[in-house]
Design a protein around this motif. Structure first.
Motif: not given
Length: 304
Positions: A277, A288-293
């Motif tokens: 991460r 850009t984006v970083f998405i955590v599900n």
């Protein structure tokens, strides 16, 4: 009174007046005007070495000690009165335990830290949420901690239980904090080497070769394994009223052993995942984006 008369005349009315104070007052009159209030200046003094401070801050913000929360924010107020919003995190250990672990870490790495009192003051300023309930936050840690408690209750009335309970407390603290600190990509201990321990021997796509040997052993984990073996032997040789009580005790013992082993594996995976991460965050840019599900840990346990 500056600019009205000479220093000799003014000093007659203000005992203890020095030439320096009169000069500074005259400078203030020229810059801000006569009778203007003196602006307050806050000049904090830094009495500790910046390298020591950066080293300690990088340690307490590492994934070994904190877990990100999916919601909430904390505020940091700087000396310039600027307020910065930061994501809410949860520390996995109390401040005293963090300070002791950091001192041990510095002794092993050869770094000279500042005093423990300074560490506790920094931890009080860099506030974080307190983990009051493990359930729902990380069920692997919850089940692992519960397993140690179940084993401690299981051997309460057995002979030699005091020594085993002390060993269980030591093992619980080791898995809770110290184990993650020892995990790295080039450790000589097989269970501490994330590359070796997470490789699948049956699938070449999920296997990676190490460039070092694994000849060392983890004395703390060996002590935990020996303690679990002694407890299993103690439970199996104990006297019970009937066979059902014996089966239930053995079932609790085996279930607790599997939960502790699963906790250890989860700690190893979490270190590797957190490093991935952080690597992704370093590659982010303005487009850009970083998405955590976080569905696997939060939603699936509640569903089932």
């Amino acid at each position: 009174m500056t600019g009205v008369s000479s220093y000799k005349e003014i000093s007659r009315y203000i005992p203890g007046l020095t030439q320096y104070r009169l000069s500074i007052s005259n400078l203030h009159r020229l810059q801000y005007g006569r009778a203007a209030p003196v602006p307050a200046r806050h000049a904090p003094r830094l009495k500790i070495d910046r390298k020591q401070l950066d080293h300690f801050l990088s340690f307490i913000t590492s994934p070994h000690l904190v877990q990100d929360m999916p919601f909430g924010e904390k505020t940091l107020k700087l000396s310039t009165a600027q307020i910065i919003n930061v994501p809410n995190v949860i520390r996995t250990m109390i401040p005293q335990r963090i300070a002791k672990q950091y001192i041990q870490y510095c002794s092993e790495s050869g770094f000279v830290p500042f005093s423990e009192r300074t560490m506790l003051r920094i931890l009080s300023e860099c506030s974080a949420s307190v983990r009051k309930s493990l359930q729902g936050l990380d069920y692997n840690i919850s089940e692992g901690a519960k397993a140690f408690d179940d084993l401690s209750k299981l051997i309460t009335e057995q002979a030699g239980a005091v020594e085993l309970q002390e060993a269980l407390k030591t093992g619980n603290l080791y898995l809770k904090g110290d184990f993650k600190v020892h995990v790295s990509d080039d450790s000589g201990v097989g269970t501490h080497c994330s590359v070796f321990a997470l490789s699948d021997t049956s699938d070449p796509d999920f296997r990676q070769q190490c460039n070092h040997d694994h000849n060392d052993r983890c004395l703390q984990w060996d002590a935990i394994s020996a303690t679990l073996a002694d407890i299993e032997k103690l439970v199996s040789e104990a006297t019970y009223l009937n066979d059902e009580d014996r089966d239930e005790a053995l079932y609790l013992c085996h279930t607790a052993q599997r939960a502790i082993q699963a906790w250890k594996c989860h700690q190893l995976r979490s270190v590797r995942q957190d490093q991935g991460r952080l690597d992704v965050l370093d590659l982010l840019d303005d487009d850009t984006v970083f998405i955590v599900n976080d569905w696997a840990m939060k939603f699936l346990p509640q569903m089932y």
